[in-house]
Enzyme design. Structure first.
Site, PDB file in Angstrom:
ATOM      1  N   LYS A   1       0.772  -1.126  -0.273  1.00  0.00           N
ATOM      2  CA  LYS A   1      -0.139  -0.141  -0.025  1.00  0.00           C
ATOM      3  C   LYS A   1       0.842   1.303  -0.023  1.00  0.00           C
ATOM      4  O   LYS A   1       1.872   1.434   0.718  1.00  0.00           O
ATOM      5  CB  LYS A   1      -0.736  -0.033   1.439  1.00  0.00           C
ATOM      6  CG  LYS A   1      -2.014   1.283   1.282  1.00  0.00           C
ATOM      7  CD  LYS A   1      -2.992   0.897   2.689  1.00  0.00           C
ATOM      8  CE  LYS A   1      -3.908   2.175   2.567  1.00  0.00           C
ATOM      9  NZ  LYS A   1      -4.545   1.962   4.147  1.00  0.00           N
TER      10      LYS A   1
ATOM     11  N   SER B   1      -9.311   2.341   2.647  1.00  0.00           N
ATOM     12  CA  SER B   1      -8.116   3.096   1.637  1.00  0.00           C
ATOM     13  C   SER B   1      -7.373   2.246   1.174  1.00  0.00           C
ATOM     14  O   SER B   1      -6.628   2.617   0.063  1.00  0.00           O
ATOM     15  CB  SER B   1      -7.601   4.019   2.837  1.00  0.00           C
ATOM     16  OG  SER B   1      -6.878   3.378   3.652  1.00  0.00           O
TER      17      SER B   1
ATOM     18  N   SER C   1     -10.282  -0.018   6.616  1.00  0.00           N
ATOM     19  CA  SER C   1      -9.215   0.219   5.241  1.00  0.00           C
ATOM     20  C   SER C   1      -8.715  -1.176   4.739  1.00  0.00           C
ATOM     21  O   SER C   1      -8.522  -0.990   3.507  1.00  0.00           O
ATOM     22  CB  SER C   1      -8.073   1.119   5.477  1.00  0.00           C
ATOM     23  OG  SER C   1      -8.727   2.521   5.797  1.00  0.00           O
TER      24      SER C   1
END
Length: 629
Positions: free
Chosen positions: A167, A242, A266
């Site tokens: 990420k 996210s 997330s």
């Protein structure tokens, strides 16, 4: 003293007479000055926005123009080989390398090509490509001979030779942790954060970084730098956020394993939306060193609700393997704030040696789950019962309804007021459209906020009425903030008492009220994630496992007549709109356990996954976009 008072009174009268005689002139001067101030602010804002747009365009163009020798090499690999290799599990990949059936180099090249052609061109899931560096590491590993001599289940090298996607907000040498913000996009890090350092030591090879939403706090993935990420199941829908880039890439089989983070769902939202597995550990169980904070100066004063990193993959087993790597025996020596509790793989895979007792909560009484989520819960209960476990349906406790959980989550996360942390962190960059309504309500004068809240409640919009009252223009005062914190810890204590009193090992519940939403729907429908917030408030470990997909007759949400009175509002209308055209979208189920019972949570997830496989009508969670042939 009297003389001074007379002089001051006389001066005040003269000033008053001057203002009265020249009020039109004074008004004109003030209007011109105010207009100039507004114009200057607008020009400065426009100038900064233009600057960050130019920076974003430059960074994106540099990524797209970069030549990768490894891509040229990967173009020679047959599509059939790429298709079969990228659909293998971690264990299957390791076994193939160990037996000499395939090299680490070939595996890496397969994922490099697929991540570029599908992950970037079809899903726009990538932020940065580290292809040649990863290719070089794979070749060196082949030459070392370790792949053939290291046991498959080696405790020190559980991820030997495995490609890893990362990420964007996790610190990695040579990469920018943009957090979806332009002012961070040109700052390359000189060292790995501890999380990536641990994964490299376990044998993983990072090869790509994935896209995130601006400031990491949105249930879809879009930013000014890299644009919007697409759900591989339906281009009109979001993969969530996210960790949305991870969710899309792993679902499309452009990566076998990824690391994301979670402070409000997330990890789990993209898992639910994309049909993959994700696991959020107990926050203190693993290190937070290496997690970027999307605020100015990389620091935030909000420390009660904690972000935590965790694995994302296409199976529970693959997530469990990552947990061995980041929760190893020496972790407390590297981060003294992590307790010396080594990951127990035996417990995670084999369980406690008895049937586990789980409660099922079908609704949090804040946002009724859609028909597909309700059906998924029934399927999960059957699968777990078939494996010999106990499932008890219970009502959501009164002290922890979605109304209470949202109050604590939004009240603490928005305590700075006016989205100040966001605005300061953006340094002049504009908020993306999904945040604009949130910003409007954050900036409402407090007297209007209170009045609007009362009007909304009278009109039946109870959820909006509650949410509007949670933040304050200018920020929450200390007394109110302490009240939120006190209520937060009280709920944690009450919930643990509820679990222990009933001898429940864990909870089975919806991951969200809906399945993957259309793009831009998050500006209205972020409250569907009230189910996600519970684990973040309680600091419970939690994971999501894919169970089913939306059927043709489930592409709708409930009419008002089928909803409780306090849910008959514009949110229900938006939910009905969001479900239209959702056929075929994945749907998962969420499992939570008590803090520090991470292995037990992983075992429950594994039992659910195995039970679904053994049952009738096991569904395929590979989107058609993943077929490379």
């Amino acid at each position: 003293k009297m003389q001074r008072m007379q002089v001051m009174r006389s001066a005040a009268m003269e000033l008053y007479e001057f203002v009265v005689k020249n009020k039109e002139f004074i008004a004109m001067v003030l209007a011109v000055a105010l207009g100039q101030m507004v114009q200057i602010r607008a020009m400065n804002s426009f100038s900064k926005t233009k600057h960050w747009r130019e920076v974003s365009k430059k960074v994106r163009q540099a990524r797209d123009d970069k030549e990768h020798i490894s891509l040229q090499k990967a173009s020679a690999i047959a599509k059939e080989d790429i298709d079969s290799i990228t659909k293998m599990s971690i264990r299957e990949l390791k076994l193939s390398m160990h037996n000499g059936e395939v090299t680490c180099e070939k595996i890496m090249l397969c994922f490099i090509r697929k991540s570029r052609e599908i992950g970037l061109y079809r899903c726009n899931a990538l932020a940065q490509e580290m292809y040649d560096e990863a290719w070089s590491s794979a070749k060196k590993l082949d030459q070392s001979g370790l792949l053939r001599t290291t046991p498959i289940d080696d405790e020190k090298l559980p991820l030997l030779g495995i490609p890893l996607s990362v990420k964007d907000s996790i610190e990695q040498k040579g990469a920018a942790c943009t957090c979806g913000v332009a002012n961070r996009s040109e700052k390359q890090l000189e060292n790995d954060g501890l999380l990536i350092e641990l994964l490299r030591k376990a044998g993983a090879i990072p090869f790509v970084r994935t896209n995130v939403p601006q400031m990491l706090m949105m249930t879809e993935t879009e930013n000014l730098i890299f644009g919007r990420t697409i759900n591989p199941w339906n281009k009109e829908r979001t993969p969530g956020g996210s960790s949305g880039g991870e969710g899309a890439l792993i679902s499309a089989r452009g990566s076998v394993l990824g690391i994301g983070s979670d402070i409000g769902g997330s990890l789990r939202i993209p898992s639910h939306f994309c049909g993959i597995v994700a696991f959020k550990p107990t926050p203190e169980r693993i290190t937070s060193k290496g997690l970027c904070i999307p605020r100015k100066g990389n620091k935030s004063g909000q420390k009660i609700i904690k972000a935590v990193a965790g694995p994302m993959a296409n199976s529970v087993q693959d997530c469990e393997i990552m947990m061995r790597a980041i929760n190893g025996p020496n972790i407390s020596n590297l981060d003294p704030y992590v307790p010396p509790i080594e990951w127990d793989s035996k417990l995670a895979n084999e369980g406690p040696g008895r049937p586990i007792k789980l409660c099922m909560i079908k609704t949090d009484r804040f946002f009724k789950p859609c028909k597909t989520v309700e059906r998924a819960l029934g399927m999960a209960a059957k699968a777990l019962k078939d494996k010999g476990h106990q499932i008890f349906e219970v009502d959501c406790p009164d002290f922890a309804t979605g109304f209470e959980i949202c109050k604590l989550y939004y009240g603490q996360m928005a305590a700075d007021g006016n989205m100040k942390g966001f605005v300061d962190g953006l340094e002049g960059e504009k908020l993306i459209g999904q945040y604009k309504r949130l910003k409007f309500f954050a900036d409402l004068p407090n007297f209007i906020r209170s009045l609007l809240s009362k009007v909304l409640r009278l009109l039946g919009h109870v959820r909006h009425s509650n949410l509007i009252e949670l933040s304050r223009n200018g920020g929450t005062n200390v007394r109110q903030y302490w009240s939120y914190v006190a209520d937060h810890f009280e709920i944690r204590e009450k919930y643990s008492d509820f679990m222990q009193k009933n001898s429940f090992d864990g909870i089975v519940m919806p991951p969200a009220a809906l399945c993957a939403m259309p793009h831009m729907a998050s500006k209205d429908l972020t409250p569907i994630c009230s189910y996600m917030f519970l684990a973040n408030i309680l600091h419970f470990p939690a994971g999501v496992v894919p169970v089913t997909k939306v059927r043709a007759d489930e592409q709708s949400y409930f009419d008002d007549s089928d909803l409780p009175l306090d849910q008959r509002c514009m949110l229900a209308k938006k939910a009905r709109q969001a479900m239209v055209g959702s056929e075929g979208m994945p749907c998962g189920v969420q499992i939570l356990t008590m803090p520090w019972k991470d292995e037990l949570c992983m075992f429950a997830m594994k039992e659910l996954e195995d039970g679904l496989k053994e049952g009738d009508g096991r569904e395929n969670f590979i989107p058609s976009i993943a077929d490379f042939r």
